[in-house]
Design a protein around this motif. Sequence first.
Motif, PDB file in Angstrom:
ATOM      1  N   SER A   1       0.737  -1.173   0.061  1.00 33.56           N
ATOM      2  CA  SER A   1      -0.080   0.182   0.031  1.00 33.56           C
ATOM      3  C   SER A   1       0.786   1.270   0.081  1.00 33.56           C
ATOM      4  O   SER A   1       0.409   2.426  -0.738  1.00 33.56           O
ATOM      5  N   GLY A   2       2.022   1.118   0.845  1.00 34.69           N
ATOM      6  CA  GLY A   2       2.841   2.403   0.594  1.00 34.69           C
ATOM      7  C   GLY A   2       3.541   2.605  -0.451  1.00 34.69           C
ATOM      8  O   GLY A   2       3.362   4.076  -0.846  1.00 34.69           O
ATOM      9  N   LEU A   3       3.946   1.619  -1.344  1.00 37.72           N
ATOM     10  CA  LEU A   3       4.533   1.863  -2.603  1.00 37.72           C
ATOM     11  C   LEU A   3       3.345   2.348  -3.384  1.00 37.72           C
ATOM     12  O   LEU A   3       3.760   3.302  -4.242  1.00 37.72           O
ATOM     13  N   LEU A   4       2.333   1.904  -3.392  1.00 38.82           N
ATOM     14  CA  LEU A   4       1.132   2.441  -4.107  1.00 38.82           C
ATOM     15  C   LEU A   4       0.907   3.969  -3.905  1.00 38.82           C
ATOM     16  O   LEU A   4       0.635   4.862  -4.720  1.00 38.82           O
ATOM     17  N   THR A   5       0.842   4.043  -2.682  1.00 34.50           N
ATOM     18  CA  THR A   5       0.695   5.592  -2.200  1.00 34.50           C
ATOM     19  C   THR A   5       1.626   6.420  -2.771  1.00 34.50           C
ATOM     20  O   THR A   5       1.297   7.581  -3.241  1.00 34.50           O
TER      21      THR A   5
END
Lengths: 180, 351, 125
Positions: free
Chosen positions: A165-169
């Motif tokens: 999720s962090g990478l996507l964010t």
Amino acid sequence: MIDCEQKPPAGKLVTPARDDLRIAWLAALAIAVHMVEAVVPSPLPGVKPGLANVITVAVLCLYGWRSAVWVAALRVLVGSLLIGTFLTPTFLLSVSGASASLLVLGLATRLPGQGLSPIGLCLLAALAHMFAQFFVAYLFFIPHPGLFALLPLLMTLASVFGIISGLLTTKLLAYQGALS
Amino acid sequence: MSQLIYRAFWSCTLIGVLLLSACSRPEESRLHAAQLLAMGTLVEVSIWGTSDEHAAAVTAQIEQRLRRVEDDFHPTRPGGLKTVNVALAAGRAVAVNDEMADLILRAQHFEEASQGLFNPAIGKLIALWGFQDEEPAKGPPPSANEIQSISDQHPAMSRLQLKNGLLTSHSRAVQLDFGAFAKGYAIDQAVAILRRQGIHDAIVNAGGDLRVIGRHGDRSWRVGIRQPDGHGIIASLALGGDESIVTSGSYERYFDYQGRRYHHIIDPRTGYPAQGLVSVTVLAADAQTADAAATALFVAGKDDWPLIARRMAVDQVMLIDEQGKVYLTREMARRIRFEIKPEPVPVIIKP
Amino acid sequence: MKAAFGLTIADKLLVGLVIFLLLSLYGRYWSSATPGERFRVSSIVNGIQTMDFGADRIIAIEGPLGTTRLQIAGNRVRFISSPCHGKQCIHAGWLADAGDFAACLPNRISLTVLGLTKEYDSINF
């Protein structure tokens, strides 16, 4: 540069009406993600990647904690109404998970120095989310000590999904930054 | 961006590798557990690390040593202690070996520290109650006269004199019964053997009394304390380094007679089973001290135990009284964890 | 721009903390063997055996004095017959909770109930 611990001056420049509209749009986006996740079958029952956290954290970084609370609250409420889980155990789990992750995100934005990057924030949010859900599940639904054998695995999954999720964010924020 | 992905990927990999190494460690294969029968009870020796052969050899050595301690200090079997008791009863001086002399001196020390509540000189009383036999005692309890006639003679360790390996007694009523701390002594002997053989991580558990050294791999040893009624675990502790835990309980040996229960922990002041408590758990550095203190505090009872604990220099104690109420010292409260629901509400006492 | 996307000091601390948390969770809840209600029988003749409760049954364990029988029923286990003199093992009754223990010393057989998620290295009593 994405600076998560300071709220951008957006609130002063835009009118309340535009503020509301933006929250509504972002909440709608979060609800969409939430519902897609609810429909897609998961290999482990009850375990979802929690990609809706991407929206929550992105909103946190762009518009501050209050907006993030709004978006998450709308997501949980409207999402459960649409899926039909309002006031069911699933709803209680969603509320506890969302509340816990918002709480730690609120605390994390107060960190001194550079603070956490979106990856760190998502990781923290995912862990808080999982932890809270686990304990609500243990306390209210399955008060069996055997449940604790699942905890390490659940927290590992939460960490992995949190980082994803962090990478996507990060990607989302970079895209948004490029637009504006 | 590429740097970010690189770093995030790297940290994911790190987590993965660490988790794998945490999961796949050969957990039980490094633990050697052996059971042996000695000191009239089941002795379990658990050794962490080392090779199978070494563990087996050390365990065999311990078994041999414990058998000898049992033979030497059994109050009624032919051999060391019985010879001493026969001589004491006849009013004769008797030569004792260094080990026996050492144990007598220690017992005298504990008796003095406990103000006479730990008293291994009351072998006559224990025999009278039938708690010296191999068979479980059945009652009936001895008569008040019989008890009185022994306790009037005040058998005590302080009435023994040791000079140049020669033991003399000022009272023919003194009969030695090291039941209240021979097990502790045996455990300490076993640990000494482990140490000499280069083993640093182990547990020696003799009939529920135990001493731990070192660790279980990367964690402390986990010890559960059984409920006095024998069902389940009341509390647990993480032990490590070098610590002993001994529980004296009225449930260990007893008989019921005409609706009354008589247990094996005899109060040397009255000659009757000590009243008020069900169990006393003492944590101390060595097993002899823990063993002697657990007995002395049990005899001291609900009101006087803090004073005796202070005098015997033990500060980690748990007591359970006949109503099921739990008493803890502050040092014990800090580390003990209750394992029953609802958790008991302990009374915290500073000795 | 690139540096701003990198992990901050707080991120690295967090990752460290998370690794520690996960490791301690695995250590706490996965360090014993697979969860399941089991018991351990040890005899000097048959050695140490760990068994699941499972179907109701009666098993025979050999000791120096002869055969001792254990009955397993409804996730409990007890001694039902023993060639020993005192029969204290039989008087111990049903064992069901983790850490419960009974032994037949004359026949040198001991019985320990093992827990679900938590095991003790040793039991004090």
